[in-house]
Design a protein around this motif. Structure first.
Motif, mmCIF file in Angstrom:
data_model
loop_
_atom_site.group_PDB
_atom_site.id
_atom_site.type_symbol
_atom_site.label_atom_id
_atom_site.label_comp_id
_atom_site.label_asym_id
_atom_site.label_seq_id
_atom_site.Cartn_x
_atom_site.Cartn_y
_atom_site.Cartn_z
ATOM 1 N N LEU A 321 0.841 -1.195 0.000
ATOM 2 C CA LEU A 321 0.000 0.000 0.000
ATOM 3 C C LEU A 321 0.878 1.248 0.000
ATOM 4 C CD1 LEU A 321 -2.999 0.759 0.074
ATOM 5 C CD2 LEU A 321 -2.742 1.152 2.511
ATOM 6 N N GLY A 322 0.631 2.142 -0.924
ATOM 7 C CA GLY A 322 1.385 3.385 -0.986
ATOM 8 C C GLY A 322 2.728 3.268 -1.678
ATOM 9 N N LYS A 323 3.122 2.043 -2.063
ATOM 10 C CA LYS A 323 4.397 1.895 -2.773
ATOM 11 C C LYS A 323 4.171 2.179 -4.256
ATOM 12 C CE LYS A 323 7.429 -1.217 -0.248
ATOM 13 N NZ LYS A 323 6.724 -1.421 1.011
ATOM 14 N N SER A 324 5.167 2.798 -4.887
ATOM 15 C CA SER A 324 5.045 3.053 -6.324
ATOM 16 C C SER A 324 5.198 1.735 -7.071
ATOM 17 C CB SER A 324 6.126 4.023 -6.777
ATOM 18 O OG SER A 324 7.389 3.393 -6.692
ATOM 19 N N ILE A 325 4.750 1.732 -8.320
ATOM 20 C CA ILE A 325 4.860 0.520 -9.128
ATOM 21 C C ILE A 325 6.332 0.122 -9.261
ATOM 22 C CG2 ILE A 325 4.501 -0.389 -11.461
ATOM 23 C CD1 ILE A 325 1.899 1.238 -11.518
ATOM 24 N N ARG A 326 7.181 1.134 -9.370
ATOM 25 C CA ARG A 326 8.624 0.874 -9.479
ATOM 26 C C ARG A 326 9.126 0.118 -8.253
ATOM 27 N NH1 ARG A 326 12.971 2.887 -12.693
ATOM 28 N NH2 ARG A 326 14.668 1.498 -12.157
ATOM 29 N N LYS A 327 8.716 0.587 -7.072
ATOM 30 C CA LYS A 327 9.141 -0.056 -5.826
ATOM 31 C C LYS A 327 8.668 -1.502 -5.782
ATOM 32 C CE LYS A 327 11.228 2.863 -2.880
ATOM 33 N NZ LYS A 327 10.588 4.167 -2.643
ATOM 34 N N ILE A 328 7.428 -1.718 -6.227
ATOM 35 C CA ILE A 328 6.882 -3.071 -6.181
ATOM 36 C C ILE A 328 7.657 -3.978 -7.148
ATOM 37 C CG2 ILE A 328 4.807 -4.485 -6.489
ATOM 38 C CD1 ILE A 328 3.169 -1.938 -5.927
ATOM 39 N N ARG A 329 7.958 -3.437 -8.305
ATOM 40 C CA ARG A 329 8.730 -4.219 -9.275
ATOM 41 C C ARG A 329 10.103 -4.550 -8.712
ATOM 42 N NH1 ARG A 329 6.958 -4.254 -14.772
ATOM 43 N NH2 ARG A 329 9.054 -4.947 -15.266
ATOM 44 N N ASP A 330 10.673 -3.580 -7.982
ATOM 45 C CA ASP A 330 12.003 -3.797 -7.416
ATOM 46 C C ASP A 330 12.033 -4.935 -6.406
ATOM 47 O OD1 ASP A 330 13.043 -1.900 -8.990
ATOM 48 O OD2 ASP A 330 13.201 -0.335 -7.465
ATOM 49 N N LEU A 331 10.863 -5.253 -5.844
ATOM 50 C CA LEU A 331 10.820 -6.380 -4.909
ATOM 51 C C LEU A 331 11.035 -7.703 -5.642
ATOM 52 C CD1 LEU A 331 7.658 -5.321 -2.864
ATOM 53 C CD2 LEU A 331 10.025 -5.218 -2.090
ATOM 54 N N GLY A 332 10.856 -7.670 -6.964
ATOM 55 C CA GLY A 332 11.062 -8.884 -7.744
ATOM 56 C C GLY A 332 9.815 -9.335 -8.473
ATOM 57 N N MET A 333 8.933 -8.376 -8.752
ATOM 58 C CA MET A 333 7.719 -8.723 -9.466
ATOM 59 C C MET A 333 7.820 -8.317 -10.937
ATOM 60 S SD MET A 333 3.901 -7.205 -9.192
ATOM 61 C CE MET A 333 4.416 -5.837 -10.214
ATOM 62 N N ALA A 334 7.396 -9.207 -11.804
ATOM 63 C CA ALA A 334 7.295 -8.871 -13.221
ATOM 64 C C ALA A 334 5.830 -8.963 -13.605
ATOM 65 C CB ALA A 334 8.125 -9.831 -14.060
ATOM 66 N N HIS A 335 5.417 -8.146 -14.571
ATOM 67 C CA HIS A 335 3.994 -8.056 -14.900
ATOM 68 C C HIS A 335 3.820 -8.064 -16.423
ATOM 69 C CE1 HIS A 335 0.135 -5.374 -14.881
ATOM 70 N NE2 HIS A 335 -0.140 -6.638 -15.108
ATOM 71 N N ILE A 336 3.121 -9.054 -16.910
ATOM 72 C CA ILE A 336 2.749 -9.072 -18.327
ATOM 73 C C ILE A 336 1.315 -8.582 -18.379
ATOM 74 C CG2 ILE A 336 2.431 -10.513 -20.378
ATOM 75 C CD1 ILE A 336 4.405 -12.520 -19.012
ATOM 76 N N PRO A 337 1.119 -7.318 -18.768
ATOM 77 C CA PRO A 337 -0.229 -6.757 -18.666
ATOM 78 C C PRO A 337 -1.151 -7.296 -19.757
ATOM 79 C CG PRO A 337 1.293 -5.121 -19.503
ATOM 80 C CD PRO A 337 2.081 -6.362 -19.280
ATOM 81 N N GLU A 338 -2.422 -7.102 -19.510
ATOM 82 C CA GLU A 338 -3.439 -7.633 -20.398
ATOM 83 C C GLU A 338 -3.379 -6.992 -21.783
ATOM 84 O OE1 GLU A 338 -7.320 -6.594 -19.112
ATOM 85 O OE2 GLU A 338 -8.290 -8.121 -20.318
ATOM 86 N N ASP A 339 -3.200 -5.664 -21.803
ATOM 87 C CA ASP A 339 -3.265 -4.964 -23.064
ATOM 88 C C ASP A 339 -1.868 -4.584 -23.525
ATOM 89 O OD1 ASP A 339 -3.711 -3.430 -25.219
ATOM 90 O OD2 ASP A 339 -5.175 -2.102 -24.289
ATOM 91 N N ARG A 340 -1.334 -5.338 -24.464
ATOM 92 C CA ARG A 340 0.040 -5.062 -24.882
ATOM 93 C C ARG A 340 0.141 -3.780 -25.698
ATOM 94 N NH1 ARG A 340 -1.244 -9.951 -27.148
ATOM 95 N NH2 ARG A 340 -2.192 -9.780 -29.199
ATOM 96 N N MET A 341 -0.982 -3.337 -26.298
ATOM 97 C CA MET A 341 -0.900 -2.148 -27.146
ATOM 98 C C MET A 341 -0.718 -0.875 -26.320
ATOM 99 S SD MET A 341 -1.243 -3.467 -30.096
ATOM 100 C CE MET A 341 -1.734 -2.239 -31.304
ATOM 101 N N THR A 342 -1.399 -0.788 -25.185
ATOM 102 C CA THR A 342 -1.313 0.461 -24.434
ATOM 103 C C THR A 342 -0.402 0.360 -23.220
ATOM 104 O OG1 THR A 342 -3.266 -0.158 -23.185
ATOM 105 C CG2 THR A 342 -3.618 1.214 -25.097
ATOM 106 N N MET A 343 -0.433 -0.776 -22.527
ATOM 107 C CA MET A 343 0.326 -0.877 -21.290
ATOM 108 C C MET A 343 1.611 -1.663 -21.464
ATOM 109 S SD MET A 343 -1.792 -1.651 -17.932
ATOM 110 C CE MET A 343 -0.879 -1.284 -16.484
ATOM 111 N N GLY A 344 1.557 -2.699 -22.280
ATOM 112 C CA GLY A 344 2.710 -3.585 -22.395
ATOM 113 C C GLY A 344 3.852 -2.990 -23.188
#
Lengths: 504, 301
Positions: A321-344
């Motif tokens: 909660l309150g962590k930026s997406i960057r911080k969360i990714r730095d914990l070791g999370m990778a995310h393949i988003p649903e919409d590759r055209m806009t987000m991916g």
């Protein structure tokens, strides 16, 4: 009852090769309420967009009252008496109800608008169909349920005889749904023909006369509601799917990599996620299944730090909660988003730029990019993930499958400990699907935790070690013995016919 | 100083200084309502000013001059429509480019027509006449200021009424508002957003044309390079502060006109360094643009 409308042999192939409808057919009788049912991506919406002229079929014919018609635009559809109520409302919030109702077909007296005539006409429609809407209220001030009424009034003001509603109850509370059904029945009694796109079995049973069931772009059946029970319907909708063979070792689930505790995400009316708790473990592929709009998307958005929630979400041991997406990714999370055209991806950038976008700022010397190193790395990733494209190619030139491989290459090369894969193979060719599946299993075997969201039943069954089924923002079932669960059983949980008592 | 502020000539001059700002504000109002920013109102005014001055001189008719100025303003806005609507270039960048273009083009036109000069004082404009309404203009203090103004002041009043009517009471007005608030909703019922915005830009260009013509054909009797000096931007800011409401926008434009005149007129009356007074209009432009940006961001996010 006579046949009012008939669509035959409708095929819709998009420019990128995706086949949305294949030889689909659809017919309507005058004065019925007809449901179009099917899973996500079954081609329901596309078929209806074709009927409304918003999409053009690649092949096929449409006839109305026995005469062939060509519906080249929504305007033509409107002239033919076909109206559509979209899921996302097309209302101008800043204008009053009566102007929205008559938008584009304003009544005039000389050069000026005939305000009173429009107000009176709107009021007359409201009374006739029992819709309690104040014609002079600003649309922006109305609650969702009433905004939907304005959309219906809009269609009625254009004298539509066939009214298509795209998942009309998705945004409504149970009371509002009741009211809507009441109004739709009045419409039917007034000789209107209604089509509703839905995947809620209960609604079909309660409201509709007939149901057309679609699966994978095709029409698989038309049934009279009184002839079938919910059980039979869910079987027709789900069908039997081929289980793709994916070689994988027996699961060895390790420590917890993600955990949600009593997470709630509010929505308009009912919450989108309602006090949901679950854990994901290392070395395991956890699949979040469910019909679209039942909360699994919100669960992913919580885990990846995109939306606000109440409750607790931990990723790799830390509260996010309150962590930026960057911080969360730095914990070791990778995310393949649903919409590759806009987000991916960034469609304006090259393959190389897309590949380095997540960590280029960590590969610098004295403030300058280590371009040699990064270029070599990108080349290797493109080679390893079998992407058909050069490093400098703009990513927009790639096919859907190759584009997705670029996203997968970038995300899986980050040595993640948790991968969140949201519809990783949607709209991707068979070869790329197999490849992406292999890569996900490979990571799982190396001890990475994987959370998969997929609307594709065969993908769910071939990959998942464990399945959590979402229904109306809650967990309807948790399936640990995937091997011995049938598609029909999963379908019943997804459609809310059954729920596992111990699930929540 | 108070004597000066409450004199008949003060109010007269405030209104005179406000007229071009009022027109610029109306230009901004109608384009913003349709969801397109005409940041090149400044440039359009300046092209209109030079066109009006020269055409009125050579045709020896203020009617023809004024018409030419309006057409020039519309043409400048059609260039914006071409770039931003048809070719889908960035709205703001197109506007900035057109402003820069206008600055150069005006100088070029005067130099070519008047053999190397930077103003048209040797070829004075045929001025748009003043109107003196009998009896009413004899009312003390406000009489002359309101009923003895230039014809363009009365045109502005008529335009204000027409704008209110257009926006609130006509089909085009509803379409313009739809294009500004929720273009997709318009498209979904067959209202062409590009066509609607183009029409709004035609009206916008005509307004900018009137504003420009006022400067070179009423206020001053000739065109001089840089004579618009930020009034287009100030008009845009007045509209932003008026939140798109015609009457409120007019009042803010009047306020800006007052400051503008204060800076010029104050030099002879006030014991205040005139260099500082001279900075007032520019400070105000800065302030105005800041307010505009803030309002714009607020609307967006």
């Amino acid at each position: 009852m006579s046949e009012l409308l008939c669509m035959k042999g409708i095929t819709k192939r998009y420019g990128n090769g995706v086949l949305a409808n294949e030889d689909a057919s659809f017919s309507l009788r005058e004065g019925e309420i007809h449901a179009i049912a099917g899973e996500n991506g079954a081609g329901k919406s596309t078929l209806m967009k074709i009927l409304f002229g918003a999409e053009q079929p690649t092949e096929g014919t449409i006839s109305l009252r026995g005469k062939p018609v060509k519906i080249s635009s929504p305007r033509v559809a409107t002239e033919l008496g076909i109206g559509m109520v979209y899921q996302h409302f097309m209302l101008v919030d800043e204008l009053p109800v009566y102007l929205n109702v008559f938008l584009g077909v304003e009544k005039r007296k000389g050069l000026l608008l005939d305000k009173q005539a429009m107000i009176d006409a709107t009021r007359a429609l409201c009374e006739k169909y029992d819709m309690p809407v104040d014609p002079t209220a600003l649309c922006g001030d109305l609650p969702v349920g009433l905004r939907q009424k304005v959309e219906i009034l809009k269609v009625l003001a254009r004298e539509a005889k066939i009214i298509i509603l795209d998942e009309p109850t998705a945004v409504l509370t149970p009371q509002e749904t009741e009211q809507l059904f009441h109004q739709l029945r009045i419409l039917r009694d007034n000789k209107h023909t209604i089509v509703i796109i839905t995947h809620k079995l209960k609604e079909m049973k309660e409201l509709c006369d007939r149901i057309t069931i679609m699966r994978q772009g095709k029409t698989v059946g038309v049934v009279d509601v009184c002839d079938v029970d919910e059980q039979k319907l869910s079987e027709l909708m789900v069908g039997s799917t081929v289980r793709l063979k994916v070689e994988k070792a027996p699961v060895r689930a390790g420590e917890v990599v993600a955990e949600m505790k009593k997470v709630t995400v509010p929505g308009s009316g009912k919450p989108k996620l309602d006090s949901v708790s679950f854990v994901a473990r290392a070395g395991e592929i956890l699949c979040l299944a469910g019909v679209e709009g039942n909360g699994q998307q919100q669960a992913i958005e919580c885990l990846t730090g995109q939306i606000a929630y109440s409750g607790s979400v931990q990723v790799l041991g830390e509260e996010i909660l309150g962590k930026s997406i960057r911080k969360i990714r730095d914990l070791g999370m990778a995310h393949i988003p649903e919409d590759r055209m806009t987000m991916g991806t960034d469609q304006r950038a090259s393959l190389h730029e897309n590949l380095i976008s997540v960590d280029f700022d960590r590969n610098t010397r004295l403030g300058f990019l280590k371009s040699k190193h990064l270029k070599a790395r990108s080349e290797k990733q493109l080679k390893d993930f079998l992407v058909k494209g050069e490093r400098q190619t703009p990513i927009s030139m790639l096919s859907g499958g190759n584009m997705q491989k670029v996203v997968v290459a970038r995300e899986l090369s980050q040595q993640p400990r948790l991968v969140i894969a949201n519809q990783p193979t949607r709209g991707v060719d068979v070869g790329a699907i197999a490849f992406i599946h292999e890569k996900l299993v490979e990571l799982r075997d190396q001890g990475c935790g994987i959370i998969l969201v997929s609307a594709d039943m065969s993908e769910v069954f071939s990959l998942a070690d464990r399945i959590i089924v979402f229904h109306e923002g809650k967990i309807a079932a948790e399936i640990t013995d995937v091997e011995n669960t049938t598609e029909q059983q999963l379908g019943r949980y997804m459609l809310g016919v059954e729920r596992m008592e111990a699930a929540q | 100083m108070l004597d000066w502020i409450f004199s008949e000539s003060f109010l007269m001059n405030v209104i005179a200084y406000a007229i071009p700002i009022v027109f610029a504000a109306y230009a901004s109002l109608i384009s913003n309502k349709a969801g397109i920013s005409a940041i090149n109102i400044e440039g359009a005014m300046s092209i209109a000013a030079v066109t009006g001055a020269l055409v009125s001189h050579y045709a020896n008719s203020w009617v023809i001059g004024l018409t030419a100025a309006v057409i020039a303003g519309i043409l400048m806005m059609m260039l914006l429509a071409l770039a931003a609507l048809k070719l889908r270039a960035d709205n703001f960048l197109s506007g900035i480019a057109l402003n820069t273009f206008a600055t150069g083009a005006c100088l070029l036109i005067v130099k070519v027509v008047l053999d190397g000069r930077t103003d048209s004082s040797t070829a004075p404009s045929v001025k748009v006449p003043n109107v003196d309404i009998p009896l009413l203009s004899d009312i003390p203090v406000i009489g002359k200021a309101i009923f003895g103004q230039n014809l363009l002041f009365f045109i502005a009043l008529i335009v204000l009424g027409l704008l209110i009517l257009l926006i609130n009471r006509t089909r085009l007005g509803v379409q313009i508002r739809t294009a500004g608030y929720h273009p997709e909703a318009g498209e979904s019922v067959g209202v062409s957003i590009r066509r609607t915005r183009t029409i709004a830009l035609i009206i916008c260009g005509a307004m900018a044309g009137l504003g420009g013509a006022y400067l070179s054909m009423a206020n001053l009797g000739y065109f001089s390079a840089g004579m618009v000096s930020g009034r287009g931007f100030i008009g845009i800011a007045a509209e932003a502060m008026g939140a798109g409401m015609p009457v409120k926008t007019t009042l803010f434009a009047l306020l800006f006109g007052a400051v503008d005149y204060f800076a010029v007129g104050g030099q002879t009356v006030l014991s205040f360094p005139y260099e500082l007074l001279n900075t007032l209009p520019y400070l105000m432009t800065l302030l105005a643009l800041t307010i505009y940006a803030a309002a714009h961001n607020k609307k967006k996010g």
